[in-house]
Motif scaffolding. Structure first.
Motif, short mmCIF file in Angstrom:
data_model
loop_
_atom_site.label_atom_id
_atom_site.label_comp_id
_atom_site.label_asym_id
_atom_site.label_seq_id
_atom_site.Cartn_x
_atom_site.Cartn_y
_atom_site.Cartn_z
N LEU A 80 0.85 -1.18 0.00
CA LEU A 80 0.00 0.00 0.00
C LEU A 80 0.89 1.23 0.00
O LEU A 80 1.68 1.41 0.92
CB LEU A 80 -0.88 0.04 1.25
N THR A 81 0.79 2.05 -1.01
CA THR A 81 1.50 3.32 -1.02
C THR A 81 0.48 4.41 -0.78
O THR A 81 -0.48 4.56 -1.53
CB THR A 81 2.24 3.54 -2.36
N VAL A 82 0.69 5.15 0.30
CA VAL A 82 -0.28 6.16 0.74
C VAL A 82 0.35 7.54 0.66
O VAL A 82 1.48 7.75 1.13
CB VAL A 82 -0.75 5.87 2.19
N SER A 83 -0.38 8.46 0.05
CA SER A 83 0.07 9.85 -0.03
C SER A 83 -1.15 10.76 0.12
O SER A 83 -2.28 10.29 0.21
CB SER A 83 0.75 10.12 -1.37
N MET A 84 -0.91 12.05 0.12
CA MET A 84 -1.99 13.02 0.17
C MET A 84 -2.46 13.41 -1.24
O MET A 84 -3.35 14.24 -1.39
CB MET A 84 -1.55 14.27 0.94
N ASP A 85 -1.86 12.82 -2.26
CA ASP A 85 -2.29 13.08 -3.63
C ASP A 85 -3.77 12.72 -3.78
O ASP A 85 -4.25 11.77 -3.15
CB ASP A 85 -1.49 12.24 -4.63
N LEU A 86 -4.47 13.44 -4.63
CA LEU A 86 -5.85 13.09 -4.91
C LEU A 86 -5.92 11.74 -5.62
O LEU A 86 -5.01 11.38 -6.37
CB LEU A 86 -6.51 14.15 -5.79
N PRO A 87 -6.99 10.97 -5.39
CA PRO A 87 -7.12 9.67 -6.04
C PRO A 87 -6.99 9.73 -7.56
O PRO A 87 -6.40 8.85 -8.18
CB PRO A 87 -8.51 9.19 -5.62
N PHE A 88 -7.51 10.79 -8.18
CA PHE A 88 -7.44 10.93 -9.63
C PHE A 88 -5.99 11.07 -10.09
O PHE A 88 -5.59 10.49 -11.10
CB PHE A 88 -8.23 12.16 -10.10
N ALA A 89 -5.22 11.85 -9.35
CA ALA A 89 -3.80 12.03 -9.69
C ALA A 89 -3.04 10.72 -9.50
O ALA A 89 -2.16 10.39 -10.31
CB ALA A 89 -3.20 13.14 -8.83
N GLN A 90 -3.36 9.98 -8.45
CA GLN A 90 -2.71 8.69 -8.23
C GLN A 90 -3.00 7.74 -9.38
O GLN A 90 -2.10 7.07 -9.90
CB GLN A 90 -3.16 8.07 -6.91
#
Length: 166
Positions: A80-90
């Motif tokens: 699992l790679t978790v960031s604050m990026d928006l889901p669309f950007a991910q």
């Protein structure tokens, strides 16, 4: 508490710190299709939880691609790679980079994982770079809070910890 810097400057983190032997804290994040995801979604699997500031930066991109390559070689392990990026950007980043072997998850809505795992940098509202290995019974077996956010984690140690976890 972990002492972490971002570009050489100290950052403020939540007062929580996850340690080896702890029960993994639950969290609520979003998948790339905007579905809520928690620790329970991965019951029975070993979890390699990787937190990064943003997939659109050099080190985060390299790190995520490295773990994507390794994920294909691991049995009963979910990366699992978790960031604050928006889901669309991910989702866009994964498509452009061919990343398909791990789940990218967004903590942008509630900072739930960032707070629970002690990696939310207050000054930037980004996640610090860290790695957590959680076994199939949700016990934490490995933790690395990377001291300088702009540097790479210890890939080999994390992968060995994943292989040792059951």
């Amino acid at each position: 508490m972990a002492n972490i810097t971002f570009g050489g400057e100290s950052v403020t983190l939540p007062q929580t710190e996850v340690k080896v032997g702890d029960q993994a804290p639950d969290f609520k994040v979003l998948s790339n299709d905007l579905q809520e995801v928690s620790l329970a979604n991965y019951d029975g699997k070993v979890k390699l939880i990787v937190t990064v500031p943003s997939l659109d930066t050099g080190v985060c991109s390299q790190e995520t691609k490295r773990f994507n390559e390794e994920a294909d070689k691991l049995d009963n392990v979910q990366v699992l790679t978790v960031s604050m990026d928006l889901p669309f950007a991910q989702a866009r980043w994964c498509a452009a980079e061919g990343v398909k072997n791990l789940d990218t998850l967004s903590d942008h809505r509630d900072a739930s994982l960032g707070e629970a795992y002690g990696v939310l940098m207050a000054e930037h509202r980004l996640l610090a770079r860290a790695i957590f290995v959680v076994d199939s019974s949700n016990k934490v077996t490995y933790v690395e809070y990377v001291p300088e956010v702009k540097t790479h984690p210890n890939y080999e140690a994390a992968l060995e910890a994943v292989k040792a976890a059951k």
